[in-house]
Design a protein around this motif. Structure first.
Motif, PDB file in Angstrom:
ATOM      1  N   ILE A 137       6.763 -16.559   8.509  1.00  0.00           N
ATOM      2  CA  ILE A 137       7.556 -15.343   8.348  1.00  0.00           C
ATOM      3  C   ILE A 137       8.065 -15.317   6.914  1.00  0.00           C
ATOM      4  O   ILE A 137       8.886 -16.144   6.514  1.00  0.00           O
ATOM      5  CB  ILE A 137       8.716 -15.294   9.366  1.00  0.00           C
ATOM      6  CG1 ILE A 137       8.168 -15.413  10.796  1.00  0.00           C
ATOM      7  CG2 ILE A 137       9.531 -14.012   9.186  1.00  0.00           C
ATOM      8  CD1 ILE A 137       9.233 -15.609  11.859  1.00  0.00           C
ATOM      9  N   SER A 138       7.557 -14.383   6.155  1.00  0.00           N
ATOM     10  CA  SER A 138       7.870 -14.277   4.732  1.00  0.00           C
ATOM     11  C   SER A 138       9.318 -13.873   4.494  1.00  0.00           C
ATOM     12  O   SER A 138       9.954 -13.248   5.344  1.00  0.00           O
ATOM     13  CB  SER A 138       6.933 -13.239   4.109  1.00  0.00           C
ATOM     14  OG  SER A 138       7.227 -13.067   2.755  1.00  0.00           O
ATOM     15  N   ARG A 139       9.812 -14.195   3.305  1.00  0.00           N
ATOM     16  CA  ARG A 139      11.166 -13.790   2.909  1.00  0.00           C
ATOM     17  C   ARG A 139      11.355 -12.282   2.979  1.00  0.00           C
ATOM     18  O   ARG A 139      12.465 -11.801   3.181  1.00  0.00           O
ATOM     19  CB  ARG A 139      11.456 -14.243   1.482  1.00  0.00           C
ATOM     20  CG  ARG A 139      11.796 -15.682   1.368  1.00  0.00           C
ATOM     21  CD  ARG A 139      12.210 -16.009  -0.049  1.00  0.00           C
ATOM     22  NE  ARG A 139      12.497 -17.428  -0.135  1.00  0.00           N
ATOM     23  CZ  ARG A 139      12.301 -18.145  -1.207  1.00  0.00           C
ATOM     24  NH1 ARG A 139      11.815 -17.594  -2.298  1.00  0.00           N
ATOM     25  NH2 ARG A 139      12.598 -19.428  -1.210  1.00  0.00           N
ATOM     26  N   LEU A 166      14.498 -10.491  10.669  1.00  0.00           N
ATOM     27  CA  LEU A 166      14.269 -11.783  11.314  1.00  0.00           C
ATOM     28  C   LEU A 166      14.724 -11.814  12.768  1.00  0.00           C
ATOM     29  O   LEU A 166      13.974 -12.258  13.642  1.00  0.00           O
ATOM     30  CB  LEU A 166      14.936 -12.909  10.526  1.00  0.00           C
ATOM     31  CG  LEU A 166      14.755 -14.310  11.110  1.00  0.00           C
ATOM     32  CD1 LEU A 166      13.273 -14.676  11.201  1.00  0.00           C
ATOM     33  CD2 LEU A 166      15.516 -15.336  10.288  1.00  0.00           C
ATOM     34  N   THR A 202       6.954 -20.994  14.636  1.00  0.00           N
ATOM     35  CA  THR A 202       7.468 -20.145  13.559  1.00  0.00           C
ATOM     36  C   THR A 202       7.901 -21.013  12.383  1.00  0.00           C
ATOM     37  O   THR A 202       8.588 -22.024  12.557  1.00  0.00           O
ATOM     38  CB  THR A 202       8.642 -19.270  14.041  1.00  0.00           C
ATOM     39  OG1 THR A 202       9.670 -20.098  14.586  1.00  0.00           O
ATOM     40  CG2 THR A 202       8.172 -18.265  15.084  1.00  0.00           C
ATOM     41  N   SER A 240       9.252 -20.619   8.158  1.00  0.00           N
ATOM     42  CA  SER A 240       9.712 -19.691   7.124  1.00  0.00           C
ATOM     43  C   SER A 240      10.497 -20.426   6.053  1.00  0.00           C
ATOM     44  O   SER A 240      10.939 -21.562   6.258  1.00  0.00           O
ATOM     45  CB  SER A 240      10.585 -18.593   7.730  1.00  0.00           C
ATOM     46  OG  SER A 240      10.949 -17.638   6.743  1.00  0.00           O
ATOM     47  N   PHE A 279      16.967 -20.370   8.475  1.00  0.00           N
ATOM     48  CA  PHE A 279      15.941 -19.948   9.427  1.00  0.00           C
ATOM     49  C   PHE A 279      16.075 -20.667  10.767  1.00  0.00           C
ATOM     50  O   PHE A 279      16.051 -20.030  11.820  1.00  0.00           O
ATOM     51  CB  PHE A 279      14.548 -20.191   8.829  1.00  0.00           C
ATOM     52  CG  PHE A 279      13.411 -19.797   9.715  1.00  0.00           C
ATOM     53  CD1 PHE A 279      13.173 -18.471  10.024  1.00  0.00           C
ATOM     54  CD2 PHE A 279      12.558 -20.755  10.245  1.00  0.00           C
ATOM     55  CE1 PHE A 279      12.115 -18.096  10.845  1.00  0.00           C
ATOM     56  CE2 PHE A 279      11.500 -20.393  11.055  1.00  0.00           C
ATOM     57  CZ  PHE A 279      11.279 -19.066  11.361  1.00  0.00           C
TER      58      PHE A 279
END
Length: 173
Positions: A100-102, A108, A122, A124, A129
């Protein structure tokens, strides 16, 4: 005119160094994503068939460039070839590993809620996170990639994280 040329050259040199550092950081993070997946076991139901690939999805902006593709090329995890692809939120629960990209920072909570208890690992680099319910958080600290693991989140998704990975990580609950 000469001052402008020297300034431009210095600026270009600094930008090149920064780009090289960022490239190196994401090459290392790509290796971290691959190695983290090596320490995880998925339930058999997570794969449609015995020869189904292990799918790594990237949600949001791709900070890796081609580094993640390059790292997984020719690699397998538990005799499964690895496929990397960009995914949207509607496809996120169909992958095995989701980076999960910034760029998804503001979404989120919704992303994690959408995944629910799907067997998706997951990962990130979003701040806090693992405290937000993600499983593996990556952070750059003192020129090293550090990671946290939220084993409770993994357990809820029916993922088993090897004790060796847990020993190397900080707990992030």
């Amino acid at each position: 005119m000469r001052r402008f040329s020297i300034f431009f050259l210095l600026l270009w040199s600094a930008a090149s160094l920064f780009a090289e550092e960022a490239l190196l950081e994401y090459q290392v993070k790509a290796v971290c994503v691959l190695n983290a997946a090596r320490f995880v076991s998925w339930p058999a139901a997570a794969f449609g068939s015995p020869d189904a690939p292990l799918v790594v999805g990237i949600l949001g902006d791709n900070p890796f460039g081609s580094a993640l593709q390059d790292v997984v090329k020719g690699e397998t995890i538990r005799q499964r070839r690895i496929v990397v692809r960009r995914v949207g939120l509607e496809e996120a629960s169909s992958v095995h590993v989701l980076f999960i990209s910034r760029s998804e920072r503001n979404r989120l909570e919704g992303v994690l809620r959408t995944l629910g208890e799907a067997s998706v690992l997951t990962i990130s680099e979003i701040d806090r996170f693992t405290q937000s319910g993600g499983m593996i958080g990556l952070a750059l600290a003192r020129d090293k990639i550090r990671f946290e693991v939220n084993s409770d989140a993994a357990r809820r998704a029916q993922l088993k994280i090897d004790a060796q990975l847990l020993l190397m990580a900080r707990t992030g609950k």
